[in-house]
Design a protein around this motif. Sequence first.
Motif, PDB file in Angstrom:
ATOM      1  N   PHE A   6     -66.247  -3.113  36.902  1.00 27.05           N
ATOM      2  CA  PHE A   6     -66.046  -2.322  38.113  1.00 27.05           C
ATOM      3  C   PHE A   6     -67.041  -2.690  39.219  1.00 27.05           C
ATOM      4  O   PHE A   6     -67.127  -1.999  40.226  1.00 27.05           O
ATOM      5  CB  PHE A   6     -66.123  -0.818  37.797  1.00 27.05           C
ATOM      6  N   GLU A   7     -67.774  -3.769  39.007  1.00 32.97           N
ATOM      7  CA  GLU A   7     -68.748  -4.270  39.978  1.00 32.97           C
ATOM      8  C   GLU A   7     -69.693  -3.164  40.439  1.00 32.97           C
ATOM      9  O   GLU A   7     -70.021  -3.053  41.627  1.00 32.97           O
ATOM     10  CB  GLU A   7     -68.030  -4.927  41.159  1.00 32.97           C
ATOM     11  N   SER A   8     -70.132  -2.357  39.501  1.00 32.32           N
ATOM     12  CA  SER A   8     -71.025  -1.235  39.789  1.00 32.32           C
ATOM     13  C   SER A   8     -72.470  -1.712  39.839  1.00 32.32           C
ATOM     14  O   SER A   8     -72.877  -2.559  39.051  1.00 32.32           O
ATOM     15  CB  SER A   8     -70.898  -0.158  38.709  1.00 32.32           C
ATOM     16  N   GLN A   9     -73.219  -1.142  40.757  1.00 38.85           N
ATOM     17  CA  GLN A   9     -74.649  -1.436  40.836  1.00 38.85           C
ATOM     18  C   GLN A   9     -75.444  -0.546  39.888  1.00 38.85           C
ATOM     19  O   GLN A   9     -76.520  -0.915  39.450  1.00 38.85           O
ATOM     20  CB  GLN A   9     -75.146  -1.234  42.272  1.00 38.85           C
ATOM     21  N   ASP A  10     -74.884   0.628  39.584  1.00 38.40           N
ATOM     22  CA  ASP A  10     -75.593   1.593  38.749  1.00 38.40           C
ATOM     23  C   ASP A  10     -74.614   2.233  37.775  1.00 38.40           C
ATOM     24  O   ASP A  10     -73.436   2.418  38.097  1.00 38.40           O
ATOM     25  CB  ASP A  10     -76.243   2.669  39.617  1.00 38.40           C
ATOM     26  N   VAL A  11     -75.101   2.553  36.604  1.00 36.26           N
ATOM     27  CA  VAL A  11     -74.282   3.205  35.588  1.00 36.26           C
ATOM     28  C   VAL A  11     -75.170   4.162  34.795  1.00 36.26           C
ATOM     29  O   VAL A  11     -76.353   3.894  34.590  1.00 36.26           O
ATOM     30  CB  VAL A  11     -73.598   2.168  34.660  1.00 36.26           C
ATOM     31  N   GLN A  12     -74.602   5.282  34.415  1.00 33.68           N
ATOM     32  CA  GLN A  12     -75.279   6.249  33.559  1.00 33.68           C
ATOM     33  C   GLN A  12     -74.291   6.681  32.487  1.00 33.68           C
ATOM     34  O   GLN A  12     -73.085   6.658  32.713  1.00 33.68           O
ATOM     35  CB  GLN A  12     -75.727   7.471  34.351  1.00 33.68           C
ATOM     36  N   PHE A  13     -74.812   7.055  31.330  1.00 32.88           N
ATOM     37  CA  PHE A  13     -73.915   7.561  30.294  1.00 32.88           C
ATOM     38  C   PHE A  13     -74.554   8.713  29.546  1.00 32.88           C
ATOM     39  O   PHE A  13     -75.768   8.879  29.556  1.00 32.88           O
ATOM     40  CB  PHE A  13     -73.490   6.443  29.326  1.00 32.88           C
ATOM     41  N   PHE A  14     -73.694   9.510  28.947  1.00 33.31           N
ATOM     42  CA  PHE A  14     -74.120  10.683  28.198  1.00 33.31           C
ATOM     43  C   PHE A  14     -73.187  10.850  27.011  1.00 33.31           C
ATOM     44  O   PHE A  14     -71.977  10.723  27.156  1.00 33.31           O
ATOM     45  CB  PHE A  14     -74.064  11.933  29.092  1.00 33.31           C
ATOM     46  N   ILE A  15     -73.747  11.115  25.851  1.00 37.67           N
ATOM     47  CA  ILE A  15     -72.955  11.350  24.645  1.00 37.67           C
ATOM     48  C   ILE A  15     -72.984  12.838  24.335  1.00 37.67           C
ATOM     49  O   ILE A  15     -74.049  13.418  24.151  1.00 37.67           O
ATOM     50  CB  ILE A  15     -73.486  10.548  23.444  1.00 37.67           C
ATOM     51  N   ASP A  16     -71.813  13.452  24.312  1.00 35.32           N
ATOM     52  CA  ASP A  16     -71.672  14.850  23.900  1.00 35.32           C
ATOM     53  C   ASP A  16     -71.339  14.816  22.409  1.00 35.32           C
ATOM     54  O   ASP A  16     -70.189  14.612  22.019  1.00 35.32           O
ATOM     55  CB  ASP A  16     -70.558  15.527  24.696  1.00 35.32           C
ATOM     56  N   GLU A  17     -72.374  14.967  21.588  1.00 37.56           N
ATOM     57  CA  GLU A  17     -72.196  14.854  20.141  1.00 37.56           C
ATOM     58  C   GLU A  17     -71.298  15.951  19.579  1.00 37.56           C
ATOM     59  O   GLU A  17     -70.555  15.717  18.624  1.00 37.56           O
ATOM     60  CB  GLU A  17     -73.552  14.858  19.441  1.00 37.56           C
ATOM     61  N   GLN A  18     -71.364  17.132  20.163  1.00 38.33           N
ATOM     62  CA  GLN A  18     -70.567  18.254  19.669  1.00 38.33           C
ATOM     63  C   GLN A  18     -69.069  17.956  19.763  1.00 38.33           C
ATOM     64  O   GLN A  18     -68.303  18.305  18.881  1.00 38.33           O
ATOM     65  CB  GLN A  18     -70.893  19.528  20.440  1.00 38.33           C
ATOM     66  N   HIS A  19     -68.657  17.301  20.855  1.00 37.18           N
ATOM     67  CA  HIS A  19     -67.238  16.987  21.057  1.00 37.18           C
ATOM     68  C   HIS A  19     -66.927  15.510  20.811  1.00 37.18           C
ATOM     69  O   HIS A  19     -65.799  15.076  21.031  1.00 37.18           O
ATOM     70  CB  HIS A  19     -66.821  17.377  22.478  1.00 37.18           C
ATOM     71  N   ASN A  20     -67.941  14.757  20.371  1.00 37.41           N
ATOM     72  CA  ASN A  20     -67.806  13.331  20.073  1.00 37.41           C
ATOM     73  C   ASN A  20     -67.182  12.592  21.263  1.00 37.41           C
ATOM     74  O   ASN A  20     -66.223  11.844  21.119  1.00 37.41           O
ATOM     75  CB  ASN A  20     -66.997  13.106  18.798  1.00 37.41           C
TER      76      ASN A  20
END
Length: 81
Positions: free
Chosen positions: A27-41
């Motif tokens: 997606f030619e993104s300059q920045d990326v963040q991620f989050f894992i919601d373990e409760q809902h996988n």
Amino acid sequence: MSEENEEAFQAFMEDLEFLINTLKDSFESQDVQFFIDEQHNTLFVKLEGLDEYSEKEIEEIAGPVLDELDLDFEEITLLPL
């Protein structure tokens, strides 16, 4: 943590990092963040510039990437950053 569990976790993190970087590049993104919601996988990935793509374009770009990598999430959600 046993050595086997540690190796499995390390492999999972490497796969996750590969997925995140591949989506960022796709997606030619300059920045990326991620989050894992373990409760809902669920994995949430926020990509800069994602809002510049239509839903159809997002599916066309991300679909093959997500199909290629078999990460064990119930759902992977892409969001604009």
